[in-house]
Design an enzyme around this catalytic site. Structure first.
Site, PDB file in Angstrom:
ATOM      1  N   HIS A 151     109.666  -1.610   9.379  1.00 15.99           N
ATOM      2  CA  HIS A 151     109.578  -2.814   9.984  1.00 15.99           C
ATOM      3  C   HIS A 151     109.750  -2.512  11.579  1.00 15.99           C
ATOM      4  CE1 HIS A 151     111.882  -5.160   6.443  1.00 15.99           C
ATOM      5  NE2 HIS A 151     110.529  -5.077   6.392  1.00 15.99           N
ATOM      6  N   GLU A 204     119.691  -5.113   9.178  1.00 12.91           N
ATOM      7  CA  GLU A 204     119.079  -3.656   9.193  1.00 12.91           C
ATOM      8  C   GLU A 204     119.481  -3.127  10.748  1.00 12.91           C
ATOM      9  OE1 GLU A 204     114.808  -4.096   9.240  1.00 12.91           O
ATOM     10  OE2 GLU A 204     114.870  -4.531   7.003  1.00 12.91           O
TER      11      GLU A 204
END
Lengths: 307, 393
Positions: free
Chosen positions: A258, A220
């Site tokens: 996140h 990510e």
């Protein structure tokens, strides 16, 4: 073989009597995983019952490990108490502690990571789906499932998957299984900025595992852990690797679900990471739908058989 | 969670980090009482919004500068009157700007030299890092890029805390001596305590200044906190300013939905943060633009899906919706039932593409097909993304 866990691994569940922990303990038992103990302080002596399964509950991790021989813990303890639970697992000398809990304060994890430094316990997570080493039965029954991943989408085989994200891992695993390509072990390392095991740690384990023939590396935006893993792969790894980075369209400075997925500098963007992947010989998946195909392309280029 | 400069400075004072004298005001009457509490003389007038670039910003009525130096309190009162309840546009606010609802007056300090000081998490080492530079009052990213030798970083061992030798290293790197060195050392130590004790995600002082009298002061203050740790700091939660947040994001948080508005026209509803991010990416990949990030989490109950649809449809730019759910553990049919109920309740008229995969997916798809709703089914993420991009084109 597999990495970190095998179908014979005995696991204990910290927080087995909570709703979340109980639900996933039942699913792991149904999958054929050796869940041998539960830990909930104050409930020692009770039993966790599910169908024909009766799992003893202990007051402490040390008691549970001593009595049952469990070497791995899955932690479902709520955020305010999770750091303590991880340290208790390390103090009991477990080989592996897998922290599923989402929302642990970063300061707690900074202290936990420092306290575990030099110790013998490996931490995976927190805020992660956990690990699965598929079994040989129907829908990969008989495997070791630690955490919250759906066991049935897996298939025993030779591809290692490592990812920060849960559902994106399932996406990759499902594609592989549909194409009849099995997995050795799938590891979700979690979406927090401070975690126990990095992409690189897992890649090194997959590289050393003779039964793992290829890998999928899913990352990510935020941080530079994927870049570190990619550079190591270029220098040390002969196995085919496919990669994907989520968050190309995420605006800078916004946390995308996140805690770790936030773009801060020049080098933690999706574009920067993808560029390093390419430079390091990792086959980049254009979209998540392309993950399995990307690995097949990488395997073909290196003359490696995945299934 | 972010807080305003005036709140950050009050926190600094509590931890013994010196700041210029100041007073905040939220109404015309308070502007007068706030100014009355400060001594006569040069005064700074500072718009309080959660965005950088205030000094170079422009108000929507054409008034320039969200931070102004005034020679007298009378001038400050006049300028503050123009800023209060006016909308300030900066490089960080986007074109809509932010309404200034609080004004902060400070005594204008005489500046001898400007420095930079910040404390945040270093992800590579999992330790707090203190970043200091002799180049203050400018963009630190530019300093880091052009003259990295002018930046000093000190990594703090969380087992021991900030060591004295590290403070000395920082003070020396900034070139302080004598009384300034002593004051700077105290400020750095207290700022670290503030960072650590409040579970801050970042504290940034830009600029840190010295005055001709040998004082070392935090002239500006930017503080954000780790959201995960707010449960143990109710006094900090009280500083949250809902005016600074998108109302849709506030509404989403009530249903445990993680929502972030973007400027495209294809809304998405996804389970899982990684999958949600890559759903935005795949829309872009096929030529569309995502209208939002929306993670419904692992549960995706009917109530959550209904709330999510309402929030999505509250954005007038939205021309189509893509639902992407990988039901690992949860039953796809439960999700499908939730989607059907939600679509009927909100009376959806926009194109909707649903991609369901995972547990009991056949029953889920059958439920969608039998619903009589004009929705389009997508088989893979790629297939679904291409379909919705085509439908809104």
């Amino acid at each position: 073989m597999s990495i970190l866990i095998t179908p014979a691994t005995k696991i204990l569940i910290q927080g087995i009597t909570g709703e979340f922990g109980a639900r996933h303990t039942r699913l792991s038992l149904d999958y054929g995983t050796q869940v041998v103990a539960g830990v909930t302080p104050g409930k020692g002596g009770q039993w966790f019952e599910h169908g024909t399964h009766r799992v003893p509950i202990f007051n402490s991790v040390a008691d549970a490990a001593r009595a049952t021989g469990a070497t791995v813990s899955a932690i479902f303890v709520p955020p305010p108490f999770a750091a303590d639970a991880i340290l208790e697992g390390a103090d009991a000398g477990l080989e592996l502690a897998v922290a599923i809990t989402e929302g642990i304060p970063i300061r707690d994890m900074v202290r936990v990571k420092r306290a575990m430094q030099g110790g013998s316990t490996r931490l995976v997570g927190p805020n992660c789906p956990g690990l699965v080493t598929p079994g040989t039965g129907k829908d990969s029954f008989g495997g070791c499932r630690i955490g919250i991943a759906p066991g049935y989408i897996h298939k025993k085989g030779h591809v290692g998957v490592v990812s920060r994200s849960g559902t994106l891992t399932y996406e990759a695993v499902y594609q592989l299984t549909v194409k009849n390509i099995g997995q050795s072990t799938c590891v979700g390392i979690g979406g927090d900025p401070v975690n126990g095991t990095s992409h690189l740690d897992v890649i090194k384990l997959f590289n050393a595992d003779p039964e793992t023939h290829g890998m999928i590396l899913i990352g990510e935006i935020g941080g530079t852990a994927e870049v570190e893993a990619a550079r190591w792969i270029k220098a040390n790894c002969q196995k085919p690797v496919a990669g994907f980075i989520a968050g190309a369209t995420a605006p800078a400075g916004r946390r995308m679900g996140h805690a770790g997925a936030i773009v801060g500098g020049e080098e933690d963007t999706a574009a920067a990471k993808i560029a390093v992947f390419r430079e390091c010989g990792i086959e980049v998946a254009a979209t998540p739908s392309d993950l399995a195909d990307a690995l097949l392309r990488a395997a073909k280029a290196r003359g490696v058989t995945l299934s | 969670m972010n807080i305003h400069e005036y709140q950050a400075k009050a926190l600094f004072e509590k931890f013994g980090v010196p700041v210029p004298r100041g007073a905040a005001a939220t109404s015309a009457a308070e502007l007068d009482t706030a100014l009355a509490s400060l001594p006569e003389g040069p005064t700074m007038v500072k718009s309080q919004i959660h965005a950088g670039g205030r000094g170079k910003g422009t108000f929507t009525d054409g008034f320039k500068g969200g931070v102004k130096f005034c020679k007298t309190k009378a001038d400050a009162r006049e300028i503050a009157g123009k800023m209060l309840n006016n909308t300030l546009v900066t490089i960080q606010t986007g074109p809509a700007g932010r309404k200034v609802q609080t004004i902060y007056f400070t005594v204008a300090s005489e500046i001898k030299k400007e420095y930079y000081l910040a404390i945040l998490l270093d992800r590579a080492t999992s330790r707090p890092v203190i970043v200091a530079s002799t180049e203050g009052g400018v963009e630190i990213e530019k300093v880091a890029h052009d003259t990295p030798e002018k930046i000093t970083k000190v990594f703090v061992d969380p087992a021991y805390g900030l060591a004295d030798f590290q403070v000395r290293e920082l003070v020396a790197s900034l070139g302080f001596a004598g009384a300034e060195a002593k004051n700077a050392a105290k400020l750095i130590r207290n700022l670290y305590t503030c960072y650590w004790e409040t579970d801050a995600a970042m504290v940034e002082v830009n600029p840190l200044i010295t005055t001709p009298a040998g004082e070392v002061l935090a002239l500006d203050a930017k503080v954000s906190f780790d959201d995960n740790a707010l449960f143990r700091h109710p006094e900090l939660v009280a500083l949250r300013d809902l005016n600074e947040e998108d109302p849709k994001e506030i509404e989403a948080s009530k249903y445990s939905l993680s929502y972030i508005a973007l400027d495209g026209n294809i809304a998405c509803l996804v389970n899982g943060a990684g999958l949600a991010m890559s759903t935005m990416d795949i829309i872009k990949h096929y030529g569309g633009t995502p209208a939002n990030f929306l993670d419904v989490g692992g549960g995706a109950s009917k109530d959550q899906v209904i709330a999510a649809f309402k929030i999505i449809l509250g954005d007038p730019n939205v021309k189509g919706i893509l639902v992407n759910i990988f039901g690992g553990i949860m039953d796809c049919n439960v999700i499908a039932t939730g989607i059907v109920a939600a679509v009927k309740e909100v009376g959806l008229s926009l194109p909707l593409v649903v991609r369901l995969e995972g547990n009991n997916v056949a029953a889920g798809k059958a439920t969608l097909a039998a619903s009589g709703l004009a929705l389009v089914s997508g088989d893979t993420m790629a297939d679904a993304a291409q379909k919705i991009v085509k439908l809104v084109a």
